[in-house]
Design a protein around this motif. Structure first.
Motif, PDB file in Angstrom:
ATOM      1  N   GLY A   1      39.886  35.403  33.531  1.00  0.00           N
ATOM      2  CA  GLY A   1      38.889  34.355  33.317  1.00  0.00           C
ATOM      3  C   GLY A   1      38.815  33.283  34.377  1.00  0.00           C
ATOM      4  N   ALA A   2      39.962  32.854  34.911  1.00  0.00           N
ATOM      5  CA  ALA A   2      39.963  31.726  35.852  1.00  0.00           C
ATOM      6  C   ALA A   2      39.679  32.169  37.284  1.00  0.00           C
ATOM      7  N   GLU A   3      39.598  33.488  37.512  1.00  0.00           N
ATOM      8  CA  GLU A   3      39.523  34.011  38.885  1.00  0.00           C
ATOM      9  C   GLU A   3      38.060  34.253  39.247  1.00  0.00           C
ATOM     10  N   VAL A   4      37.378  33.151  39.560  1.00  0.00           N
ATOM     11  CA  VAL A   4      35.916  33.152  39.597  1.00  0.00           C
ATOM     12  C   VAL A   4      35.301  33.402  40.973  1.00  0.00           C
ATOM     13  N   GLN A   5      36.101  33.315  42.038  1.00  0.00           N
ATOM     14  CA  GLN A   5      35.522  33.401  43.377  1.00  0.00           C
ATOM     15  C   GLN A   5      34.797  34.731  43.616  1.00  0.00           C
ATOM     16  N   GLY A   6      35.259  35.795  43.000  1.00  0.00           N
ATOM     17  CA  GLY A   6      34.624  37.100  43.183  1.00  0.00           C
ATOM     18  C   GLY A   6      33.157  37.115  42.764  1.00  0.00           C
ATOM     19  N   ASN A   7      32.795  36.283  41.783  1.00  0.00           N
ATOM     20  CA  ASN A   7      31.380  36.211  41.386  1.00  0.00           C
ATOM     21  C   ASN A   7      30.529  35.702  42.552  1.00  0.00           C
ATOM     22  N   ALA A   8      31.052  34.709  43.257  1.00  0.00           N
ATOM     23  CA  ALA A   8      30.339  34.161  44.421  1.00  0.00           C
ATOM     24  C   ALA A   8      30.280  35.195  45.546  1.00  0.00           C
ATOM     25  N   VAL A   9      31.328  35.992  45.660  1.00  0.00           N
ATOM     26  CA  VAL A   9      31.339  37.034  46.694  1.00  0.00           C
ATOM     27  C   VAL A   9      30.291  38.102  46.360  1.00  0.00           C
ATOM     28  N   ILE A  10      30.163  38.446  45.097  1.00  0.00           N
ATOM     29  CA  ILE A  10      29.133  39.414  44.700  1.00  0.00           C
ATOM     30  C   ILE A  10      27.738  38.851  44.989  1.00  0.00           C
ATOM     31  N   PHE A  11      27.548  37.557  44.724  1.00  0.00           N
ATOM     32  CA  PHE A  11      26.264  36.920  45.069  1.00  0.00           C
ATOM     33  C   PHE A  11      25.983  37.082  46.567  1.00  0.00           C
TER      34      PHE A  11
ATOM     35  N   VAL B   1      29.501  44.275  39.558  1.00  0.00           N
ATOM     36  CA  VAL B   1      29.643  43.717  38.210  1.00  0.00           C
ATOM     37  C   VAL B   1      30.375  42.377  38.260  1.00  0.00           C
ATOM     38  N   PRO B   2      29.612  41.251  38.261  1.00  0.00           N
ATOM     39  CA  PRO B   2      30.264  39.953  38.130  1.00  0.00           C
ATOM     40  C   PRO B   2      30.581  39.701  36.648  1.00  0.00           C
ATOM     41  N   TYR B   3      31.322  38.658  36.336  1.00  0.00           N
ATOM     42  CA  TYR B   3      31.630  38.314  34.928  1.00  0.00           C
ATOM     43  C   TYR B   3      32.062  39.550  34.143  1.00  0.00           C
ATOM     44  N   ALA B   4      32.981  40.329  34.717  1.00  0.00           N
ATOM     45  CA  ALA B   4      33.340  41.613  34.102  1.00  0.00           C
ATOM     46  C   ALA B   4      33.945  41.450  32.707  1.00  0.00           C
ATOM     47  N   ASN B   5      34.534  40.283  32.449  1.00  0.00           N
ATOM     48  CA  ASN B   5      35.189  40.066  31.159  1.00  0.00           C
ATOM     49  C   ASN B   5      34.608  38.821  30.481  1.00  0.00           C
ATOM     50  N   PRO B   6      33.608  38.982  29.620  1.00  0.00           N
ATOM     51  CA  PRO B   6      32.944  37.809  29.041  1.00  0.00           C
ATOM     52  C   PRO B   6      33.844  36.997  28.106  1.00  0.00           C
TER      53      PRO B   6
ATOM     54  N   LEU C   1      36.606  48.276  44.290  1.00  0.00           N
ATOM     55  CA  LEU C   1      37.173  46.981  44.671  1.00  0.00           C
ATOM     56  C   LEU C   1      37.170  46.085  43.441  1.00  0.00           C
ATOM     57  N   ASP C   2      38.347  45.643  43.022  1.00  0.00           N
ATOM     58  CA  ASP C   2      38.475  44.750  41.875  1.00  0.00           C
ATOM     59  C   ASP C   2      38.820  43.366  42.428  1.00  0.00           C
ATOM     60  N   LEU C   3      37.886  42.420  42.286  1.00  0.00           N
ATOM     61  CA  LEU C   3      38.053  41.105  42.917  1.00  0.00           C
ATOM     62  C   LEU C   3      38.786  40.149  41.975  1.00  0.00           C
ATOM     63  N   HIS C   4      39.917  39.655  42.457  1.00  0.00           N
ATOM     64  CA  HIS C   4      40.749  38.718  41.693  1.00  0.00           C
ATOM     65  C   HIS C   4      41.057  37.512  42.576  1.00  0.00           C
ATOM     66  N   THR C   5      41.853  36.578  42.039  1.00  0.00           N
ATOM     67  CA  THR C   5      42.482  35.552  42.878  1.00  0.00           C
ATOM     68  C   THR C   5      43.899  35.357  42.356  1.00  0.00           C
TER      69      THR C   5
ATOM     70  N   ASP D   1      30.729  29.184  50.896  1.00  0.00           N
ATOM     71  CA  ASP D   1      30.875  29.459  52.332  1.00  0.00           C
ATOM     72  C   ASP D   1      32.016  30.453  52.573  1.00  0.00           C
ATOM     73  N   VAL D   2      33.126  30.232  51.886  1.00  0.00           N
ATOM     74  CA  VAL D   2      34.235  31.184  51.990  1.00  0.00           C
ATOM     75  C   VAL D   2      33.814  32.535  51.412  1.00  0.00           C
ATOM     76  N   ALA D   3      33.019  32.485  50.334  1.00  0.00           N
ATOM     77  CA  ALA D   3      32.546  33.733  49.713  1.00  0.00           C
ATOM     78  C   ALA D   3      31.703  34.553  50.692  1.00  0.00           C
ATOM     79  N   LEU D   4      30.945  33.864  51.545  1.00  0.00           N
ATOM     80  CA  LEU D   4      30.154  34.565  52.560  1.00  0.00           C
ATOM     81  C   LEU D   4      31.090  35.293  53.531  1.00  0.00           C
ATOM     82  N   GLU D   5      32.173  34.605  53.931  1.00  0.00           N
ATOM     83  CA  GLU D   5      33.164  35.246  54.812  1.00  0.00           C
ATOM     84  C   GLU D   5      33.808  36.440  54.103  1.00  0.00           C
ATOM     85  N   ASP D   6      34.134  36.256  52.822  1.00  0.00           N
ATOM     86  CA  ASP D   6      34.760  37.347  52.048  1.00  0.00           C
ATOM     87  C   ASP D   6      33.806  38.534  51.932  1.00  0.00           C
TER      88      ASP D   6
END
Ligand SMILES: [Zn+2]
Length: 375
Positions: free
Chosen positions: A44-54, A72-77, A170-174, A258-263
């Motif tokens: 739930g707290a590992e949200v940066q991947g949503n921005a990377v998907i955007f 698939v962003p918000y994989a776990n509602p 690819l499973d995006l976490h933090t 901005d970091v998400a764009l780099e990712d």
């Protein structure tokens, strides 16, 4: 984008009847190249991947895509909305206490009978049949299960059904407070250098319930079972090439577009190397890439309770005896020692630390690479 579709996947129901849903975005590849599945925010707290998907979706508007890409962003509602005060919890199912990323399915008993049936068939046929077998075993769990599933299993299996359809996952976490790092199966080490991620954990062929393992272990174990019979079925071969990674994008509770764009560019560098996209615009940055084997990824538990001042920089080798952190104990002030320095006796690279400054004795304070090397 004409090749772009959006679906809302129903993954469960709350007590009130409210639907638990997950958005699924698909880009259809033009030439039937390798397919990709990317998900974010299982914890739930590992949200940066949503921005990377955007950012990936934005960049992919202008790129010729060879293989199908599912995002698939918000994989776990449930995890995503699991707040307590100002914090997101969302690492464990609050009902069962099980880690949300340990609920995927793999039954190793399917391998040997499948191999016996497949002897003499060509690689492409074996690949298609094995993929169908994995999807079928997930569908059995979802649809023909008289005793039902936990909330978490129902979510995980539906995601896994999508993941099994792809060649690359690819499973995006933090981490909690963390540097970027990559969980990479040992056989795919070469691919790690195409991500702009300076730390790679090389993981063995052991299934412990995570999505990356649930998608690469079956293929890896299949390869090994054939090898035992002297048959070459290489999942690293150009025409098969199955790879899955857990991509740790930094710290939890943070979005940085901005970091998400780099990712996103870093992921496209890897996908371009794999021929999924048709572009030369995304090349890996040159950097020192450190790696260690999973057995050498050490947790350092706090030897005492107290208030922590985290000192060690992430990602830089730390010499033996150099302080990782210092612990403040105001209860000792005036009649004892209020400051305690913590260090290790071997060189390590600090990768992440606990998110709070107040810790109990035994809290997992840091995770570090020991016996590290460069890729
Ligand atoms: Zn996570």
């Amino acid at each position: 984008m004409t090749n772009f579709t959006k679906e809302v996947m129903h993954v469960g129901e709350m007590a009130s009847g409210a639907a638990l849903t997950v958005p699924v975005y698909r880009i259809k590849g033009e030439t039937g190249g390798r397919s990709v599945y990317i998900q974010a925010n299982m914890h739930g707290a590992e949200v940066q991947g949503n921005a990377v998907i955007f950012q990936l979706l934005e960049l992919l508007r202008e790129i010729k895509v060879n293989g199908d890409i599912t995002l698939v962003p918000y994989a776990n509602p449930v995890g995503c909305n699991h707040k307590n005060g100002e914090y997101t919890l969302g690492r464990f199912d609050p009902i069962t206490g099980v880690n949300w990323n340990r609920m995927y399915h793999f039954d190793a008993d399917i391998i040997k009978p499948f191999v016996r049936k497949s002897i003499g068939q060509d690689d492409k046929t074996i690949e298609q049949n094995f993929k169908a077998l994995m999807i079928n075993s997930i569908e059995k769990k979802l649809d023909h299960n008289n005793y039902g599933l936990t909330t978490g299993q129902r979510i995980a299996y539906q995601l896994q059904r999508l993941a099994h359809q792809a060649d690359i996952v690819l499973d995006l976490h933090t981490g909690p407070i963390s540097s970027k790092h990559l969980y990479c199966p040992e056989y795919a080490q070469e691919s790690a250098s195409y991500f702009d991620i300076p730390h790679t954990l090389l993981i063995p062929n052991d299934f412990a319930g995570a999505l990356d393992e649930a998608t690469f272990c079956p293929w890896w174990q299949l390869q090994e079972a054939f090898a035992e019979l002297g048959i070459n079925f290489s999942i690293s071969a150009e025409h098969l090439n199955k790879e899955s990674f857990t991509v740790e994008l930094g710290s939890q509770e943070q979005i940085d577009l901005d970091v998400a764009l780099e990712d996103a560019k870093s992921i496209l560098s890897y996908l371009s190397y794999k021929g999924v996209i048709d572009s030369n615009d995304f090349q890996p940055q040159s950097m020192t890439r450190y790696a260690c084997y999973l057995k050498d990824y050490k947790a350092y538990y706090s030897p005492m309770g107290g208030m922590v001042d985290y000192l060690a920089e992430f990602g830089e080798p730390l010499a033996p005896g150099e302080p990782l952190a210092r612990i403040l104990r105001m209860d000792n002030y005036g009649d004892g020692e209020p400051l305690h320095y913590l260090s290790l006796e071997e060189p390590v690279i600090p990768i992440l630390h606990f998110a709070s400054a107040s810790v109990n004795q035994g809290t997992e304070l840091y995770k570090v690479f020991a016996n590290y090397f460069t890729l």
